[in-house]
Design an enzyme around this catalytic site. Structure first.
Site, PDB file in Angstrom:
ATOM      1  N   ASP A 348       0.829  -1.212   0.000  1.00 31.53           N
ATOM      2  CA  ASP A 348       0.000   0.000   0.000  1.00 31.53           C
ATOM      3  C   ASP A 348       0.861   1.259   0.000  1.00 31.53           C
ATOM      4  O   ASP A 348       0.496   2.270  -0.585  1.00 31.53           O
ATOM      5  CB  ASP A 348      -0.905  -0.007   1.239  1.00 31.53           C
ATOM      6  CG  ASP A 348      -1.919  -1.134   1.185  1.00 31.53           C
ATOM      7  OD1 ASP A 348      -2.469  -1.375   0.101  1.00 31.53           O
ATOM      8  OD2 ASP A 348      -2.125  -1.791   2.227  1.00 31.53           O
ATOM      9  N   GLY A 349       2.008   1.170   0.686  1.00 32.34           N
ATOM     10  CA  GLY A 349       2.912   2.327   0.765  1.00 32.34           C
ATOM     11  C   GLY A 349       3.371   2.761  -0.611  1.00 32.34           C
ATOM     12  O   GLY A 349       3.576   3.957  -0.857  1.00 32.34           O
ATOM     13  N   ASN A 427      -4.668   8.606   1.943  1.00 29.58           N
ATOM     14  CA  ASN A 427      -5.175   7.948   3.150  1.00 29.58           C
ATOM     15  C   ASN A 427      -5.750   8.959   4.141  1.00 29.58           C
ATOM     16  O   ASN A 427      -6.926   8.994   4.384  1.00 29.58           O
ATOM     17  CB  ASN A 427      -4.054   7.174   3.854  1.00 29.58           C
ATOM     18  CG  ASN A 427      -4.020   5.718   3.448  1.00 29.58           C
ATOM     19  OD1 ASN A 427      -4.887   5.262   2.723  1.00 29.58           O
ATOM     20  ND2 ASN A 427      -3.017   5.005   3.918  1.00 29.58           N
ATOM     21  N   ASP A 457      -4.746  12.407  22.168  1.00 26.59           N
ATOM     22  CA  ASP A 457      -3.481  12.282  21.438  1.00 26.59           C
ATOM     23  C   ASP A 457      -3.529  12.969  20.082  1.00 26.59           C
ATOM     24  O   ASP A 457      -2.488  13.287  19.519  1.00 26.59           O
ATOM     25  CB  ASP A 457      -3.128  10.802  21.249  1.00 26.59           C
ATOM     26  CG  ASP A 457      -2.418  10.246  22.465  1.00 26.59           C
ATOM     27  OD1 ASP A 457      -2.198  11.023  23.415  1.00 26.59           O
ATOM     28  OD2 ASP A 457      -2.089   9.050  22.471  1.00 26.59           O
TER      29      ASP A 457
HETATM   30  N1  NAD Z   1      -1.555   2.658  14.199  1.00 21.86           N
HETATM   31  C1  NAD Z   1      -1.645   2.451  12.903  1.00 21.86           C
HETATM   32  O1  NAD Z   1      -2.379   1.598  12.401  1.00 21.86           O
HETATM   33  C2  NAD Z   1      -0.864   3.339  11.997  1.00 21.86           C
HETATM   34  C3  NAD Z   1       0.105   4.194  12.506  1.00 21.86           C
HETATM   35  C4  NAD Z   1       0.794   4.996  11.619  1.00 21.86           C
HETATM   36  C5  NAD Z   1       0.515   4.954  10.241  1.00 21.86           C
HETATM   37  N2  NAD Z   1      -0.421   4.103   9.792  1.00 21.86           N
HETATM   38  C6  NAD Z   1      -0.794   4.056   8.376  1.00 21.86           C
HETATM   39  O2  NAD Z   1       0.300   3.824   7.540  1.00 21.86           O
HETATM   40  C7  NAD Z   1       0.097   4.588   6.370  1.00 21.86           C
HETATM   41  C8  NAD Z   1       1.374   4.740   5.648  1.00 21.86           C
HETATM   42  O3  NAD Z   1       1.607   3.497   5.056  1.00 21.86           O
HETATM   43  P1  NAD Z   1       3.083   3.049   4.642  1.00 21.86           P
HETATM   44  O4  NAD Z   1       2.977   1.733   3.949  1.00 21.86           O
HETATM   45  O5  NAD Z   1       3.745   4.190   3.967  1.00 21.86           O
HETATM   46  O6  NAD Z   1       3.747   2.867   6.031  1.00 21.86           O
HETATM   47  P2  NAD Z   1       4.168   1.508   6.736  1.00 21.86           P
HETATM   48  O7  NAD Z   1       5.161   0.812   5.894  1.00 21.86           O
HETATM   49  O8  NAD Z   1       4.485   1.850   8.134  1.00 21.86           O
HETATM   50  O9  NAD Z   1       2.838   0.622   6.682  1.00 21.86           O
HETATM   51  C9  NAD Z   1       1.702   0.872   7.459  1.00 21.86           C
HETATM   52  C10 NAD Z   1       0.690  -0.253   7.279  1.00 21.86           C
HETATM   53  O10 NAD Z   1      -0.560   0.331   6.934  1.00 21.86           O
HETATM   54  C11 NAD Z   1      -1.085  -0.370   5.811  1.00 21.86           C
HETATM   55  N3  NAD Z   1      -1.899   0.518   5.006  1.00 21.86           N
HETATM   56  C12 NAD Z   1      -1.516   1.636   4.349  1.00 21.86           C
HETATM   57  N4  NAD Z   1      -2.559   2.171   3.701  1.00 21.86           N
HETATM   58  C13 NAD Z   1      -3.615   1.365   3.960  1.00 21.86           C
HETATM   59  C14 NAD Z   1      -4.975   1.393   3.580  1.00 21.86           C
HETATM   60  N5  NAD Z   1      -5.485   2.374   2.837  1.00 21.86           N
HETATM   61  N6  NAD Z   1      -5.788   0.406   4.019  1.00 21.86           N
HETATM   62  C15 NAD Z   1      -5.316  -0.584   4.792  1.00 21.86           C
HETATM   63  N7  NAD Z   1      -4.045  -0.654   5.198  1.00 21.86           N
HETATM   64  C16 NAD Z   1      -3.209   0.314   4.788  1.00 21.86           C
HETATM   65  C17 NAD Z   1       0.111  -0.855   5.042  1.00 21.86           C
HETATM   66  O11 NAD Z   1      -0.229  -1.947   4.234  1.00 21.86           O
HETATM   67  C18 NAD Z   1       1.037  -1.235   6.176  1.00 21.86           C
HETATM   68  O12 NAD Z   1       0.808  -2.536   6.611  1.00 21.86           O
HETATM   69  C19 NAD Z   1      -0.488   5.873   6.879  1.00 21.86           C
HETATM   70  O13 NAD Z   1      -1.193   6.557   5.882  1.00 21.86           O
HETATM   71  C20 NAD Z   1      -1.366   5.393   8.007  1.00 21.86           C
HETATM   72  O14 NAD Z   1      -2.690   5.187   7.582  1.00 21.86           O
HETATM   73  C21 NAD Z   1      -1.111   3.285  10.634  1.00 21.86           C
HETATM   74  N1  ATP Z   2       9.202   4.204  -5.072  1.00 22.07           N
HETATM   75  C1  ATP Z   2       9.408   4.478  -3.798  1.00 22.07           C
HETATM   76  N2  ATP Z   2      10.363   5.355  -3.411  1.00 22.07           N
HETATM   77  C2  ATP Z   2      10.573   5.629  -2.118  1.00 22.07           C
HETATM   78  N3  ATP Z   2       9.899   5.082  -1.111  1.00 22.07           N
HETATM   79  C3  ATP Z   2       8.925   4.208  -1.422  1.00 22.07           C
HETATM   80  C4  ATP Z   2       8.637   3.852  -2.776  1.00 22.07           C
HETATM   81  N4  ATP Z   2       7.649   2.948  -2.777  1.00 22.07           N
HETATM   82  C5  ATP Z   2       7.323   2.740  -1.485  1.00 22.07           C
HETATM   83  N5  ATP Z   2       8.085   3.482  -0.677  1.00 22.07           N
HETATM   84  C6  ATP Z   2       8.025   3.517   0.790  1.00 22.07           C
HETATM   85  O1  ATP Z   2       8.452   2.252   1.266  1.00 22.07           O
HETATM   86  C7  ATP Z   2       7.693   1.890   2.405  1.00 22.07           C
HETATM   87  C8  ATP Z   2       7.196   0.455   2.308  1.00 22.07           C
HETATM   88  O2  ATP Z   2       6.457   0.311   1.129  1.00 22.07           O
HETATM   89  P1  ATP Z   2       5.216  -0.644   1.035  1.00 22.07           P
HETATM   90  O3  ATP Z   2       4.195  -0.300   2.046  1.00 22.07           O
HETATM   91  O4  ATP Z   2       4.774  -0.649  -0.375  1.00 22.07           O
HETATM   92  O5  ATP Z   2       5.860  -2.042   1.355  1.00 22.07           O
HETATM   93  P2  ATP Z   2       5.516  -3.047   2.515  1.00 22.07           P
HETATM   94  O6  ATP Z   2       5.686  -2.338   3.811  1.00 22.07           O
HETATM   95  O7  ATP Z   2       6.335  -4.270   2.272  1.00 22.07           O
HETATM   96  O8  ATP Z   2       4.031  -3.398   2.193  1.00 22.07           O
HETATM   97  P3  ATP Z   2       2.874  -3.622   3.252  1.00 22.07           P
HETATM   98  O9  ATP Z   2       2.692  -2.285   3.872  1.00 22.07           O
HETATM   99  O10 ATP Z   2       1.707  -4.088   2.463  1.00 22.07           O
HETATM  100  O11 ATP Z   2       3.396  -4.628   4.185  1.00 22.07           O
HETATM  101  C9  ATP Z   2       6.559   2.914   2.517  1.00 22.07           C
HETATM  102  O12 ATP Z   2       6.860   3.785   3.594  1.00 22.07           O
HETATM  103  C10 ATP Z   2       6.599   3.667   1.234  1.00 22.07           C
HETATM  104  O13 ATP Z   2       6.279   5.046   1.399  1.00 22.07           O
END
Ligand code: NAD
Ligand code: ATP
Length: 586
Positions: A348-349, A427, A457
């Site tokens: 999703d990131g 998001n 918070d």
């Molecule tokens: N307490 C929490 O659950 C918490 C805390 C901080 C951030 N987040 C979420 O993480 C997002 C950033 O994601 P990232 O991947 O860059 O960071 P990250 O790598 O820390 O991943 C955060 C998790 O949130 C999940 N996630 C992200 N968008 C989602 C969506 N629309 N629906 C369901 N799950 C989703 C990702 O798959 C991942 O498992 C933020 O937008 C925020 O929503 C969640």
């Molecule tokens: N092309 C990119 N360049 C820099 N950062 C990126 C890029 N793609 C993803 N990222 C960052 O890398 C992090 C992890 O990416 P992503 O959530 O896709 O992987 P993941 O954590 O393995 O997946 P999931 O969240 O489903 O477990 C996120 O914080 C995202 O913002």
């Protein structure tokens, strides 16, 4: 410290201000020496008062004796010399007493009473001042709202204008509208050149970026693939849902109407250029990306990747020299003019990352799952050939994911929109206490109405796509991503009754850090780019006109349900067995 009895109960004063003189050499007897000041005990009001009355009473005694005996020698002390400082102080005190007839010779509690009255009057004055400043602040915010609304209306009018152009029935009118649009685009372009900014504007015919060293070889006129979006209306007899909601002829996707109906994308001309965005430092992505690029090249597609990825590819094999990229932010801001389709390889990131690269219109995104959760990534990477083939052919179901447009407004700024660029989130935007240990205090307004004060918070303002992310963790509802709305969810509120809200998509929210807040607040956008909000600063948030279209594996609803079942194991419970008591059949 207890005062000597003679000082606590002095004889009544018998003198007139005009009829005395003092001997500067006079010193108090030891028993009447001023109470010593201990620097480790800072004076408090009562001590000050006691000292003041001590000084007054001492003066009274000196003067009384002086008057009755006619000279100062009778008063002379045990040690025989006078303390001039004490006398000068005493004289000052007498003058004070004379100037304040109310406290003259009156008990200490009257002095305290007058002090209390002074405090009350000060508090009243402060309250009146506070009210006046609150009124001034309210009118200032009203002005800011009007600015924001005007801006949104201008954007909407622009969009409606371009849609008018498409549906206008008479040729003359079409011509006229086309001229208007042309003039508008020219004006836009000129103003962007003048302001030195590379904003977002649409072109029918697009040219590859000539400044880009890699794309120079390809700098020929290319037409971006055109497509139409339709409501999917299986089983509908009448055509009322069948109208096009957006045309790609003008190069951009904008939502003229927002809806929860399923949307279908049909290519008018085949897509030619694909941007591939990949999660960094992932072995599975490093393995898959070159394979996918080779396959797309065989299909005669132009391919763009990020500069870091191109370097890796070319290092691996010079075969990948055809892959294009960009050199700077300017290149990124023009990507939407060239790219027909975005493919993401990650979780999703990576989808959030892809969306954040487009500050305006976003080409359709095809998200392949190479992460652990994958709410927004319905495509399995091992079937990439079949999936990409059907996407390139179309038609495909898409989910139009709405974004929130956020403005940070600084108290110090005069013209807020010039100081900070708006940030688009897919998001959510979170306002929390960051590293501060104090309770966050946030005042929330919806259009012109006060909503509530968040004490806890922090607060999450989420899109429906983001409802399954941080919002879910904070106790908010999960909402189908095609439902337009803004989720208003507190984080750990210190209150028993703060339930999350879902607000309509057309509102503008303002979250303000009050002037009397103990600490700063922090805003973060899709979990990134933290910005500090000082007391007086605010965050204004409304629905953006630029949604993120993501391709569906099946359709919006089925993909959403699969995500909550597979990703979250939503409402999973062992099924109750038949073996046991049951309703008796009558
Ligand atoms: N307490 C929490 O659950 C918490 C805390 C901080 C951030 N987040 C979420 O993480 C997002 C950033 O994601 P990232 O991947 O860059 O960071 P990250 O790598 O820390 O991943 C955060 C998790 O949130 C999940 N996630 C992200 N968008 C989602 C969506 N629309 N629906 C369901 N799950 C989703 C990702 O798959 C991942 O498992 C933020 O937008 C925020 O929503 C969640
Ligand atoms: N092309 C990119 N360049 C820099 N950062 C990126 C890029 N793609 C993803 N990222 C960052 O890398 C992090 C992890 O990416 P992503 O959530 O896709 O992987 P993941 O954590 O393995 O997946 P999931 O969240 O489903 O477990 C996120 O914080 C995202 O913002």
């Amino acid at each position: 410290e207890r005062l000597p009895d003679t000082i606590l109960s002095p004889p009544p004063p018998r003198f007139h201000a005009s009829s005395f003189s003092v001997d500067p050499t006079y010193q108090f007897p030891k028993t009447q020496q001023p109470v010593s000041r201990n620097p480790s005990h800072p004076p408090i009001n009562s001590q000050i008062l006691s000292r003041k009355s001590l000084s007054v009473h001492r003066t009274v005694m000196v003067l009384e004796n002086f008057n009755s005996n006619g000279n100062a020698s009778n008063l002379s002390s045990d040690n025989g010399c006078l303390d001039s400082l004490s006398l000068i102080n005493s004289e000052k005190a007498v003058m004070e007493v004379i100037e304040q007839p109310l406290v003259q010779g009156i008990e200490d509690h009257l002095v305290e009473f007058s002090e209390a009255m002074r405090t009350v009057s000060k508090a009243l004055r402060r309250a009146a001042e506070g009210k006046a400043s609150a009124q001034a602040e309210a009118s200032e915010w009203k002005r800011k709202y009007e600015l924001e609304r005007e801006r949104n209306m201008q954007l909407e009018n622009k969009v409606l204008g371009s849609i008018d152009l498409k549906i206008n029935p008479t040729e003359n009118k079409v011509e006229k509208s086309a001229q208007n649009l042309k003039r508008m685009l020219e004006r836009d372009e000129q103003s962007q050149i003048r302001s030195g900014k590379n904003g977002i504007y649409s072109h029918e015919v697009l040219r590859d970026n000539e400044h880009n060293s890699y794309s120079n070889i390809h700098s020929k006129l290319i037409r971006k693939a055109s497509f139409k979006l339709h409501w999917c209306c299986t089983g509908e007899k009448n055509d009322q849902h069948k109208h096009d909601i957006v045309s790609f002829e003008k190069g951009n996707i904008t939502t003229a109407e927002r809806s929860s109906k399923q949307i279908c994308l049909k290519w008018d001309t085949p897509p030619q250029t694909v941007l591939i965005l990949t999660k960094p430092n992932s072995d599975s992505v490093k393995f898959l990306a070159p394979q996918m690029i080779r396959w797309l090249k065989e299909k005669k597609l132009n391919i763009y990747v990020e500069p870091r990825v191109r370097t890796d590819l070319v290092t691996e094999s010079p075969y990948f020299n055809f892959v294009q990229t960009w050199n700077n932010d300017d290149g990124i801001s023009h990507l939407h003019e060239k790219v027909d389709l975005v493919v993401t390889l990650g979780g999703d990131g990576t989808v959030l990352w892809a969306a954040s690269m487009f500050k305006g219109p976003v080409p359709p995104i095809v998200p392949f799952s190479l992460g652990s959760l994958g709410f927004m990534t319905p495509f399995h990477s091992d079937q990439y050939r079949e999936r990409l083939k059907s996407v390139l052919q179309g038609p495909i179901s898409i989910t139009l994911r709405h974004r929130l447009q956020c403005h940070v407004i600084r108290e110090a700024a005069k013209t807020e929109y010039e100081t900070e660029e708006p940030i688009l989130v897919l998001n959510e935007v979170t306002i929390d206490r960051g590293i501060s240990s104090f309770l966050t205090n946030l005042e929330c307004y919806c259009d012109n109405s006060f909503v509530t004060c968040v004490q806890g918070d922090g607060l999450i303002l989420s899109t429906t796509s983001g409802s399954t992310a941080y919002n879910l963790a904070a106790g908010g509802s999960m909402v189908h991503p095609q439902v337009p709305g803004i989720l208003f969810t507190p984080i750990c509120p210190h209150s028993l009754s703060f339930r999350p809200l879902i607000l309509p998509e057309y509102v503008t929210l303002r979250i303000q850090v009050p002037f009397n807040s103990r600490g700063h607040a922090w805003a973060s956008f899709d979990g990134k780019d933290r910005k500090q909000l000082a007391p007086g600063d605010a965050l204004v948030c409304s629905m953006s006109t630029w949604p993120v279209p993501t391709a569906c594996q099946e359709d919006s609803t089925n993909d959403f349900l699969h995500s909550i079942h597979d990703g979250l194991h939503w409402n999973l419970r062992k099924t109750q067995s038949f073996d046991g008591p049951r309703d008796s059949v009558v």
